[in-house]
Scaffold this active site. Sequence first.
Site, PDB file in Angstrom:
ATOM      1  N   SER A  36      78.472 -21.937  -4.848  1.00  0.00           N
ATOM      2  CA  SER A  36      77.596 -22.956  -5.427  1.00  0.00           C
ATOM      3  C   SER A  36      76.483 -23.396  -4.488  1.00  0.00           C
ATOM      4  CB  SER A  36      78.403 -24.174  -5.868  1.00  0.00           C
ATOM      5  OG  SER A  36      78.891 -24.883  -4.751  1.00  0.00           O
ATOM      6  N   LYS A  77      77.739 -30.199  -1.231  1.00  0.00           N
ATOM      7  CA  LYS A  77      76.549 -30.241  -2.093  1.00  0.00           C
ATOM      8  C   LYS A  77      75.390 -30.886  -1.343  1.00  0.00           C
ATOM      9  CE  LYS A  77      78.919 -28.788  -5.630  1.00  0.00           C
ATOM     10  NZ  LYS A  77      78.949 -27.375  -5.859  1.00  0.00           N
TER      11      LYS A  77
END
Length: 177
Positions: A36, A77
């Site tokens: 991701s 993230k």
Amino acid sequence: MKKEIGEWLVAILIAVVLIVLIRSFLFVSYTVDGLSMDPTFEDEDRVVVNKLMDNFGEYETGDVVVFNSEAGPAYVKRIIGTPGDTVTMEDKQIYVNDEPLEEDYVVHRTDSYMDNFTLQDLGVEGETIPEGQYLVLGDNRPLSRDSRDFGTVDESQIIGEVQLRFWPFNRIAVNFD
């Protein structure tokens, strides 16, 4: 002989205490799970997280953080929106406070499962990100589970900022803005 054993035990005890203190309050390592954050981080990359930021600094747009997830293991993230910001995405372009966000780290711009959103689409009440909340996105937008899935992240969930990739050795790096 007893004196030497005692000295070794004291040295080992001091080392263990230092390790516990460092891991508890200063730095901790994490392993990236999945793609991701590709190309910034790849699956199985190992990173060092600075936990001091959580106590003495404020997170900024562009910082890469590790945070606890209610859905399982910790996530890595990038912070896109901070408290007080307005954030929208239109045609794969992020706008923070109505200004386009330059994101050189995003190379996967096709087939995103959510190309357009507003804060309200993400469950935020009001026009801006609330105090103590952060909007986070993965760099590999088509594959990332992020604020588009679970809304903003509470500051109390953030473990710290990623400062160093130390594995694999041929990709050691700092500064992921």
